[in-house]
Design a protein around this motif. Sequence first.
Motif, PDB file in Angstrom:
ATOM      1  N   PRO A  67       8.091   4.677   4.102  1.00 49.70           N
ATOM      2  CA  PRO A  67       7.942   6.107   3.809  1.00 49.70           C
ATOM      3  C   PRO A  67       7.822   6.281   2.296  1.00 49.70           C
ATOM      4  CG  PRO A  67       9.867   5.700   5.192  1.00 49.70           C
ATOM      5  CD  PRO A  67       9.360   4.363   4.739  1.00 49.70           C
ATOM      6  N   LEU A  68       7.058   7.265   1.875  1.00 47.28           N
ATOM      7  CA  LEU A  68       6.865   7.523   0.453  1.00 47.28           C
ATOM      8  C   LEU A  68       8.210   7.609  -0.278  1.00 47.28           C
ATOM      9  CD1 LEU A  68       4.312   9.866  -1.117  1.00 47.28           C
ATOM     10  CD2 LEU A  68       6.707  10.108  -1.750  1.00 47.28           C
ATOM     11  N   SER A  69       9.189   8.274   0.321  1.00 45.21           N
ATOM     12  CA  SER A  69      10.501   8.432  -0.325  1.00 45.21           C
ATOM     13  C   SER A  69      11.162   7.082  -0.590  1.00 45.21           C
ATOM     14  CB  SER A  69      11.416   9.307   0.530  1.00 45.21           C
ATOM     15  OG  SER A  69      11.606   8.721   1.810  1.00 45.21           O
ATOM     16  N   LEU A  70      11.073   6.159   0.350  1.00 50.16           N
ATOM     17  CA  LEU A  70      11.678   4.838   0.177  1.00 50.16           C
ATOM     18  C   LEU A  70      10.899   4.002  -0.838  1.00 50.16           C
ATOM     19  CD1 LEU A  70      13.936   2.925   0.905  1.00 50.16           C
ATOM     20  CD2 LEU A  70      12.633   2.242   2.936  1.00 50.16           C
ATOM     21  N   ALA A  71       9.566   4.157  -0.846  1.00 57.23           N
ATOM     22  CA  ALA A  71       8.753   3.448  -1.850  1.00 57.23           C
ATOM     23  C   ALA A  71       9.157   3.911  -3.252  1.00 57.23           C
ATOM     24  CB  ALA A  71       7.269   3.686  -1.612  1.00 57.23           C
ATOM     25  N   TRP A  72       9.396   5.232  -3.406  1.00 59.85           N
ATOM     26  CA  TRP A  72       9.819   5.713  -4.722  1.00 59.85           C
ATOM     27  C   TRP A  72      11.205   5.173  -5.059  1.00 59.85           C
ATOM     28  CZ3 TRP A  72       7.764   7.066  -8.985  1.00 59.85           C
ATOM     29  CH2 TRP A  72       8.602   7.482 -10.020  1.00 59.85           C
ATOM     30  N   GLU A  73      12.112   5.195  -4.102  1.00 59.04           N
ATOM     31  CA  GLU A  73      13.471   4.689  -4.334  1.00 59.04           C
ATOM     32  C   GLU A  73      13.451   3.207  -4.726  1.00 59.04           C
ATOM     33  OE1 GLU A  73      17.427   4.054  -1.658  1.00 59.04           O
ATOM     34  OE2 GLU A  73      16.362   5.958  -1.385  1.00 59.04           O
ATOM     35  N   ALA A  74      12.606   2.433  -4.068  1.00 56.77           N
ATOM     36  CA  ALA A  74      12.558   0.989  -4.316  1.00 56.77           C
ATOM     37  C   ALA A  74      11.862   0.635  -5.632  1.00 56.77           C
ATOM     38  CB  ALA A  74      11.851   0.286  -3.156  1.00 56.77           C
ATOM     39  N   PHE A  75      10.780   1.335  -5.961  1.00 58.48           N
ATOM     40  CA  PHE A  75       9.965   0.934  -7.112  1.00 58.48           C
ATOM     41  C   PHE A  75       9.950   1.922  -8.261  1.00 58.48           C
ATOM     42  CE2 PHE A  75       8.210  -1.198  -3.388  1.00 58.48           C
ATOM     43  CZ  PHE A  75       8.328  -2.516  -3.800  1.00 58.48           C
ATOM     44  N   GLY A  76      10.335   3.159  -8.026  1.00 60.42           N
ATOM     45  CA  GLY A  76      10.345   4.158  -9.098  1.00 60.42           C
ATOM     46  C   GLY A  76       9.033   4.174  -9.856  1.00 60.42           C
ATOM     47  N   PRO A  77       9.079   4.165 -11.193  1.00 58.11           N
ATOM     48  CA  PRO A  77       7.856   4.221 -11.997  1.00 58.11           C
ATOM     49  C   PRO A  77       6.898   3.040 -11.772  1.00 58.11           C
ATOM     50  CG  PRO A  77       9.771   4.730 -13.333  1.00 58.11           C
ATOM     51  CD  PRO A  77      10.288   4.248 -12.008  1.00 58.11           C
ATOM     52  N   LYS A  78       7.383   1.974 -11.173  1.00 58.70           N
ATOM     53  CA  LYS A  78       6.511   0.825 -10.893  1.00 58.70           C
ATOM     54  C   LYS A  78       5.510   1.150  -9.785  1.00 58.70           C
ATOM     55  CE  LYS A  78      10.057  -2.388 -12.410  1.00 58.70           C
ATOM     56  NZ  LYS A  78      10.926  -3.515 -12.022  1.00 58.70           N
ATOM     57  N   ASN A  79       5.597   2.370  -9.233  1.00 54.31           N
ATOM     58  CA  ASN A  79       4.584   2.892  -8.316  1.00 54.31           C
ATOM     59  C   ASN A  79       3.377   3.436  -9.080  1.00 54.31           C
ATOM     60  OD1 ASN A  79       5.596   2.827  -5.469  1.00 54.31           O
ATOM     61  ND2 ASN A  79       7.314   3.936  -6.379  1.00 54.31           N
ATOM     62  N   GLY A  80       3.482   3.512 -10.395  1.00 55.46           N
ATOM     63  CA  GLY A  80       2.375   4.005 -11.207  1.00 55.46           C
ATOM     64  C   GLY A  80       2.445   5.482 -11.531  1.00 55.46           C
ATOM     65  N   SER A  85       7.436  13.394  -8.076  1.00 56.76           N
ATOM     66  CA  SER A  85       6.461  14.467  -7.888  1.00 56.76           C
ATOM     67  C   SER A  85       5.045  13.969  -8.224  1.00 56.76           C
ATOM     68  CB  SER A  85       6.834  15.672  -8.751  1.00 56.76           C
ATOM     69  OG  SER A  85       5.848  16.652  -8.676  1.00 56.76           O
ATOM     70  N   ASP A  86       4.892  13.287  -9.348  1.00 54.21           N
ATOM     71  CA  ASP A  86       3.582  12.744  -9.731  1.00 54.21           C
ATOM     72  C   ASP A  86       3.113  11.682  -8.735  1.00 54.21           C
ATOM     73  OD1 ASP A  86       3.425  14.399 -11.913  1.00 54.21           O
ATOM     74  OD2 ASP A  86       3.832  12.832 -13.394  1.00 54.21           O
ATOM     75  N   PHE A  87       4.060  10.885  -8.233  1.00 52.65           N
ATOM     76  CA  PHE A  87       3.736   9.861  -7.242  1.00 52.65           C
ATOM     77  C   PHE A  87       3.186  10.519  -5.971  1.00 52.65           C
ATOM     78  CE2 PHE A  87       5.599   6.706  -4.023  1.00 52.65           C
ATOM     79  CZ  PHE A  87       4.498   5.871  -4.073  1.00 52.65           C
ATOM     80  N   GLU A  88       3.861  11.547  -5.511  1.00 55.06           N
ATOM     81  CA  GLU A  88       3.402  12.265  -4.313  1.00 55.06           C
ATOM     82  C   GLU A  88       2.009  12.857  -4.535  1.00 55.06           C
ATOM     83  OE1 GLU A  88       6.097  14.990  -2.381  1.00 55.06           O
ATOM     84  OE2 GLU A  88       7.813  13.741  -2.925  1.00 55.06           O
ATOM     85  N   LYS A  89       1.749  13.392  -5.725  1.00 55.31           N
ATOM     86  CA  LYS A  89       0.425  13.953  -6.015  1.00 55.31           C
ATOM     87  C   LYS A  89      -0.659  12.877  -5.944  1.00 55.31           C
ATOM     88  CE  LYS A  89       2.160  17.658  -8.923  1.00 55.31           C
ATOM     89  NZ  LYS A  89       2.444  18.065 -10.306  1.00 55.31           N
ATOM     90  N   GLU A  99       1.864  15.912   5.396  1.00 57.79           N
ATOM     91  CA  GLU A  99       3.011  15.282   6.051  1.00 57.79           C
ATOM     92  C   GLU A  99       4.150  15.174   5.037  1.00 57.79           C
ATOM     93  OE1 GLU A  99       3.857  11.054   8.340  1.00 57.79           O
ATOM     94  OE2 GLU A  99       1.811  11.615   7.838  1.00 57.79           O
ATOM     95  N   PRO A 100       5.387  15.562   5.397  1.00 55.17           N
ATOM     96  CA  PRO A 100       6.470  15.632   4.409  1.00 55.17           C
ATOM     97  C   PRO A 100       6.851  14.289   3.774  1.00 55.17           C
ATOM     98  CG  PRO A 100       7.259  16.195   6.616  1.00 55.17           C
ATOM     99  CD  PRO A 100       5.782  16.049   6.711  1.00 55.17           C
ATOM    100  N   ASP A 101       6.878  13.220   4.521  1.00 54.62           N
ATOM    101  CA  ASP A 101       7.253  11.916   3.962  1.00 54.62           C
ATOM    102  C   ASP A 101       6.368  10.839   4.608  1.00 54.62           C
ATOM    103  OD1 ASP A 101       8.599  10.065   2.415  1.00 54.62           O
ATOM    104  OD2 ASP A 101      10.377  10.001   3.701  1.00 54.62           O
ATOM    105  N   PRO A 102       5.074  10.815   4.229  1.00 53.29           N
ATOM    106  CA  PRO A 102       4.135   9.917   4.899  1.00 53.29           C
ATOM    107  C   PRO A 102       4.467   8.442   4.653  1.00 53.29           C
ATOM    108  CG  PRO A 102       3.146  10.811   2.925  1.00 53.29           C
ATOM    109  CD  PRO A 102       4.459  11.523   3.112  1.00 53.29           C
ATOM    110  N   SER A 103       4.141   7.610   5.607  1.00 49.71           N
ATOM    111  CA  SER A 103       4.258   6.165   5.420  1.00 49.71           C
ATOM    112  C   SER A 103       3.047   5.685   4.633  1.00 49.71           C
ATOM    113  CB  SER A 103       4.313   5.446   6.766  1.00 49.71           C
ATOM    114  OG  SER A 103       5.540   5.696   7.389  1.00 49.71           O
TER     115      SER A 103
END
Length: 167
Positions: A67-80, A85-89, A99-103
Amino acid sequence: MRFYLGVTDNKWFEYLAGLQPDEVNFWRPSGKGFSTIQAGAPFLFKLHSPLNYVVGGGFFVRAEKLPLSLAWEAFGPKNGARDRSDFEKLIRRHRGNAEPDPSIGCVILNQPFFIPRDHWIPAPDDWSPNIVTGKTYDDSELVGRRLWNSVLPWLPRFQFAEQTGMT
């Protein structure tokens, strides 16, 4: 040696080139998996058109669907992206749904490297404009060998040796 040339989000690349992290999440907004290359194989970055250049890469660790939320939790800024908020955009710009928390697909790469702009490598001659996600190359074939030889000077020796067992 087989390696992959993946089309990357230009903003993702710009942000991470400035950050210079030890690993990155090369996310796939569709959530599709990735099993094209073996663990430890090079995974190169090609910018979206009109910037048809190979601009860096990393070494494939593994792929997961998160899920997007877990990807952010695991990698933070390393998601680019600098914040969630910017990651979701970035994801939604490519995905186009609410979708609220897409995979998403997470292609985890370690030891990323970023080629300075004045040394970017033009996309290979066989690169088609309708390639959307990427293409596998092999250095035993002419186009793959040419691309790999162009990238090789940008790899610190210890990185390539550590990943492949070669010195």
